[in-house]
Design a protein around this motif. Structure first.
Motif, PDB file in Angstrom:
ATOM      1  N   ASP A  51      43.462  34.393  44.516  1.00 50.33           N
ATOM      2  CA  ASP A  51      42.062  33.953  44.522  1.00 50.33           C
ATOM      3  C   ASP A  51      41.364  34.334  43.208  1.00 50.33           C
ATOM      4  O   ASP A  51      40.601  33.550  42.639  1.00 50.33           O
ATOM      5  N   ILE A  52      41.626  35.527  42.722  1.00 50.51           N
ATOM      6  CA  ILE A  52      41.036  35.953  41.445  1.00 50.51           C
ATOM      7  C   ILE A  52      41.647  35.148  40.304  1.00 50.51           C
ATOM      8  O   ILE A  52      40.938  34.612  39.447  1.00 50.51           O
ATOM      9  N   ALA A  53      42.977  35.041  40.332  1.00 51.53           N
ATOM     10  CA  ALA A  53      43.668  34.392  39.205  1.00 51.53           C
ATOM     11  C   ALA A  53      43.229  32.931  39.035  1.00 51.53           C
ATOM     12  O   ALA A  53      43.102  32.437  37.915  1.00 51.53           O
ATOM     13  N   ARG A  54      42.951  32.263  40.147  1.00 52.23           N
ATOM     14  CA  ARG A  54      42.609  30.840  39.998  1.00 52.23           C
ATOM     15  C   ARG A  54      41.194  30.650  39.448  1.00 52.23           C
ATOM     16  O   ARG A  54      40.845  29.560  39.011  1.00 52.23           O
ATOM     17  N   HIS A  55      40.370  31.709  39.507  1.00 53.15           N
ATOM     18  CA  HIS A  55      38.992  31.579  39.015  1.00 53.15           C
ATOM     19  C   HIS A  55      38.713  32.351  37.721  1.00 53.15           C
ATOM     20  O   HIS A  55      37.638  32.196  37.141  1.00 53.15           O
ATOM     21  N   VAL A  56      39.654  33.180  37.305  1.00 53.12           N
ATOM     22  CA  VAL A  56      39.321  34.118  36.227  1.00 53.12           C
ATOM     23  C   VAL A  56      39.086  33.422  34.877  1.00 53.12           C
ATOM     24  O   VAL A  56      38.257  33.863  34.068  1.00 53.12           O
ATOM     25  N   SER A  83      37.588  41.728  37.714  1.00 55.30           N
ATOM     26  CA  SER A  83      36.586  42.438  38.516  1.00 55.30           C
ATOM     27  C   SER A  83      35.290  41.627  38.572  1.00 55.30           C
ATOM     28  O   SER A  83      34.678  41.482  39.635  1.00 55.30           O
ATOM     29  N   PHE A  84      34.891  41.088  37.427  1.00 53.71           N
ATOM     30  CA  PHE A  84      33.694  40.235  37.417  1.00 53.71           C
ATOM     31  C   PHE A  84      33.936  39.020  38.322  1.00 53.71           C
ATOM     32  O   PHE A  84      33.064  38.628  39.114  1.00 53.71           O
ATOM     33  N   THR A  85      35.124  38.460  38.228  1.00 56.77           N
ATOM     34  CA  THR A  85      35.459  37.279  39.043  1.00 56.77           C
ATOM     35  C   THR A  85      35.416  37.619  40.526  1.00 56.77           C
ATOM     36  O   THR A  85      34.880  36.850  41.342  1.00 56.77           O
ATOM     37  N   GLU A  86      35.968  38.772  40.874  1.00 58.31           N
ATOM     38  CA  GLU A  86      35.954  39.156  42.288  1.00 58.31           C
ATOM     39  C   GLU A  86      34.520  39.395  42.755  1.00 58.31           C
ATOM     40  O   GLU A  86      34.167  39.095  43.901  1.00 58.31           O
ATOM     41  N   GLY A  87      33.685  39.919  41.848  1.00 53.89           N
ATOM     42  CA  GLY A  87      32.265  40.057  42.177  1.00 53.89           C
ATOM     43  C   GLY A  87      31.651  38.705  42.497  1.00 53.89           C
ATOM     44  O   GLY A  87      30.888  38.547  43.448  1.00 53.89           O
ATOM     45  N   ARG A  88      32.020  37.704  41.696  1.00 55.43           N
ATOM     46  CA  ARG A  88      31.495  36.353  41.940  1.00 55.43           C
ATOM     47  C   ARG A  88      31.957  35.843  43.302  1.00 55.43           C
ATOM     48  O   ARG A  88      31.172  35.261  44.064  1.00 55.43           O
ATOM     49  N   ILE A  89      33.229  36.083  43.606  1.00 56.87           N
ATOM     50  CA  ILE A  89      33.773  35.621  44.893  1.00 56.87           C
ATOM     51  C   ILE A  89      33.014  36.299  46.046  1.00 56.87           C
ATOM     52  O   ILE A  89      32.613  35.656  47.019  1.00 56.87           O
ATOM     53  N   ALA A 105      45.918  44.506  42.372  1.00 55.42           N
ATOM     54  CA  ALA A 105      46.027  45.158  41.070  1.00 55.42           C
ATOM     55  C   ALA A 105      45.807  44.156  39.941  1.00 55.42           C
ATOM     56  O   ALA A 105      45.766  42.959  40.170  1.00 55.42           O
ATOM     57  N   HIS A 106      45.645  44.682  38.744  1.00 57.23           N
ATOM     58  CA  HIS A 106      45.622  43.880  37.509  1.00 57.23           C
ATOM     59  C   HIS A 106      44.483  42.883  37.428  1.00 57.23           C
ATOM     60  O   HIS A 106      44.628  41.808  36.874  1.00 57.23           O
ATOM     61  N   LYS A 107      43.342  43.234  38.001  1.00 52.36           N
ATOM     62  CA  LYS A 107      42.215  42.323  37.792  1.00 52.36           C
ATOM     63  C   LYS A 107      41.463  42.686  36.505  1.00 52.36           C
ATOM     64  O   LYS A 107      40.883  41.847  35.856  1.00 52.36           O
ATOM     65  N   PHE A 108      41.420  43.953  36.182  1.00 53.50           N
ATOM     66  CA  PHE A 108      40.764  44.419  34.948  1.00 53.50           C
ATOM     67  C   PHE A 108      39.312  43.943  34.875  1.00 53.50           C
ATOM     68  O   PHE A 108      38.696  43.652  35.888  1.00 53.50           O
ATOM     69  N   SER A 109      38.767  43.876  33.646  1.00 53.09           N
ATOM     70  CA  SER A 109      37.328  43.599  33.507  1.00 53.09           C
ATOM     71  C   SER A 109      36.988  42.186  33.974  1.00 53.09           C
ATOM     72  O   SER A 109      36.058  41.972  34.760  1.00 53.09           O
TER      73      SER A 109
END
Ligand SMILES: Cc1cc2nc3c(=O)[nH]c(=O)nc-3n(C[C@H](O)[C@H](O)[C@H](O)COP(=O)(O)OP(=O)(O)OC[C@H]3O[C@@H](n4cnc5c(N)ncnc54)[C@H](O)[C@@H]3O)c2cc1C
Length: 614
Positions: free
Chosen positions: A97-102, A425-431, A418-422
């Protein structure tokens, strides 16, 4: 009279409350506004979002970028990479989910003014490694914070959040938070329909290598004080993989990053005698973890493991060979700039120790352990996954909602990814922000209600250390040791010592076992009793007192998880001496915990790992 009568209580009502304005918090604030045009979005931060969080000083690379526009990587590739690095155990639904939006996030950063380096020949972003792109990132955080500031109705800086508030009608539903202004001591009551915790990771729960004069010198930000874990734990949220604490190989004494050196400057390591040592530990490592040692890239923990074994065998110090790369003036510049945009302290340490990497190969060492959810590690809260991708068992309604209704998280807060980094992390915040908007919209006429009694009781608890100090201070005429109170620094050092010695810190070579963990839990219980007698001489120390509370609870969680997982899954991060091998038959699973505040008990369970990507 006295302390409580002079204090102002400030009430802040919102639809969405974001706790922590670091990378994830800025993403959550930004996106909550995007989807919730008419909602009230409030961000609360204990520092100032302009320069807060782990990215405060800037970064030299964005470590999570797919490059889908150039077909460099696909989200599935990143899931495979993270899974491999974490020895098989990641929440693939969340990672995907993070990778597809990052990438979209990174493009926004560039639009907002972040200078991203370009490859002069291809025009693409300059790659440092397969996932990293290079930036001129000294102002990374102010740029990101500006977007959040413009999106929020209100940003409350300098408020340390100490507790979450629960709905008085539904015990498993969040209703807000309380905290205090670290500058003027006002008590804050935040009433909210949804809360997104984005309070970063945890440093200083283990004794750092640098103590005394260098105590603030840690790899992860010294102000990362485990609130991201303690707040949800106290509210009854389930946590996952808290045993997966990370140990970093870094330049000695300054914790300067090594990634750009290895990846971009193509440096390598050698032992004290100039020998390559990693391959000499291959058979030994294979006997512990089997085929995981053959994976590419070699998992981060296993690279630590080889270094640690070499040190134990007397082959230290381990050095990075920089002398060759630094003969190239371009590489020399890149090497220094890497620190200047991110870890100036490493350049200062080298200057003070007469190390010029052009002429001297600098030493590497392994750090003390940290708890976080965004690096090569995945401790944090157990969260619901995306509806279109997560297995049914991982879904209970809203993406990134914890097991407490209305309580969301992102970045270091959320476990299993793991491995979301900066950027991730911003992307996950958006999600999380988008999901929280949906949650609030679906609440209809059933908003959470805050109990007056609850926040009034908490006000007394929060400010008690000031009162304890005021009453007890005259019992001593000098020094810091009192019969009636414990200062936060003394408590912190006690915590660090016991975690170090009993739960696998540096002085125990990251090794522990059941008897050690059992004793560690006993000592933690005694420390928790003594936290009732914390004394704070001013608001600064009051903040330290609550940071200590949060660190202790997170440490207890780490210890319980480490006890539960009877295998050594990540040699190089920690070792269960009584279960020295990886055990896929019994432990190819997540560990989950739930803390029962009323009894002080921890409930542990396993959860299955679903491999969604082949
Ligand atoms: C040394 C170092 C190097 C790194 N290098 C890179 C890199 O090169 N590239 C990359 O992409 N990523 C890098 N990272 C990772 C990146 O910084 C993190 O992944 C990211 O910052 C995590 O985001 P977060 O929002 O979860 O935490 P943070 O960004 O740390 O934000 C947490 C926020 O919560 C606030 N807070 C904490 N407790 C409370 C409380 N109780 N009340 C109110 N506010 C609170 C903090 O002040 C902070 O602002 C690095 C991190 C470190 C430490």
């Amino acid at each position: 009279m006295g302390l409580f009568s002079r204090r102002k209580t400030v009430f802040v009502d919102s639809d969405i409350l974001v706790i922590g304005g670091g990378m994830a918090g800025c993403g959550a604030t930004y996106e909550s506004r995007y989807w919730g045009r008419d909602l009230k979005v409030v961000c609360v931060e204990k520092a100032n979002i302009e320069r807060s969080g782990a990215v405060a000083q800037g970064l030299y690379a964005i470590n999570c970028y797919m490059g889908m526009q150039w077909d460099e990587n696909q989200p599935e590739d990143h899931v495979r990479y993270a899974r491999n690095d974490l020895m098989g155990l990641v929440r693939e639904d969340l990672g995907y989910d993070i990778a597809r939006h990052v990438d979209a996030t990174v493009h926004k950063f560039e639009e907002w003014g972040l200078p991203i380096m370009k490859d002069p020949e291809t025009g693409r972003y300059q790659r440092e490694g397969k996932w990293q792109i290079m930036i001129h990132g000294e102002s990374y955080k102010p740029i990101v914070a500006e977007a959040a500031r413009k999106a929020a109705n209100e940003v409350h800086n300098r408020i340390m959040v100490t507790h979450l508030l629960m709905d008085k009608t539904k015990p498993n539903r969040v209703a807000g938070a309380v905290g205090f202004n670290v500058r003027n001591g006002d008590f804050y009551v935040f009433r909210a329909k949804a809360v997104i915790v984005c309070a970063g990771g945890a440093s200083h729960i283990y004794k750092p290598r640098a103590v005394g004069e260098g105590m603030g010198r840690t790899w992860y930000a010294p102000w990362s004080s485990a609130s991201a874990y303690a707040l949800p734990i106290l509210a009854g949220a389930k946590m996952t993989q808290m045993e997966n604490r990370i140990v970093l190989t870094r330049f000695k004494d300054g914790y300067g990053p090594v990634g750009a050196y290895f990846l971009h400057l193509k440096t390598y390591t050698e032992n004290a005698y100039g020998e390559e040592y990693e391959s000499t530990w291959y058979e030994h490592t294979k006997s512990l973890v089997g085929d995981y040692v053959d994976r590419h890239p070699v998992p981060t923990c296993l690279r630590n493991h080889a270094l640690l074994e070499e040190l134990k065998a007397g082959g230290g110090p381990i050095r990075m060979v920089t002398k060759e790369a630094f003969q190239d003036p371009h590489k020399e510049t890149v090497g220094w700039e890497n620190f200047l945009g991110m870890t100036i302290g490493q350049a200062v340490v080298w200057a003070s120790q007469n190390i010029d990497p052009k002429h001297t190969n600098p030493e590497l060492t392994t750090s003390e352990p940290y708890v976080m959810g965004s690096h090569a590690t995945c401790s944090g809260a157990w969260a619901s996954g995306p509806t279109d991708y997560a297995p049914a068992e991982y879904q209970w309604g809203y993406n990134r909602m914890m097991t407490v209704d209305g309580l969301f998280g992102a970045g270091d807060t959320i476990g299993g990814t793991a491995h979301k980094f900066s950027s991730g992390s911003f992307t996950e915040g958006r999600i999380a922000g988008k999901a929280a908007v949906n949650y609030v919209n679906d609440l209809g006429n059933d908003p959470p209600q805050v109990s007056e009694q609850e926040y009034q009781d908490l006000e007394k608890v929060v400010f008690q250390p000031l009162e304890t100090y005021r009453v007890g201070r005259n019992e001593i005429v000098a020094g810091t040791v009192s019969p009636s109170y414990m200062l936060p620094l003394n408590g912190l050092q006690r915590l660090e010592k016991l975690m170090d010695e009993y739960v696998g810190g540096i002085s125990a070579h990251y090794t522990t076992n059941e008897p050690l963990l059992t004793r560690g839990l006993e000592l933690l219980a005694m420390l928790k009793e003594d936290l009732n007698y914390l004394g704070a001489e001013d608001l600064h120390q009051l903040q330290r007192a609550w940071e200590l509370h949060h660190r202790v609870l997170a440490s207890e969680s780490v210890t319980q998880h480490t006890m539960f997982r009877t295998e050594t899954r990540w040699p190089g991060y920690y070792y269960r001496a009584d279960h020295p091998k990886l055990d896929d038959a019994d432990w190819h699973c997540f560990t989950l915990s739930r803390f029962h505040k009323d009894t002080g008990e921890w409930e542990m369970e396993k959860a299955p790992v679903y491999h969604i990507v082949d």
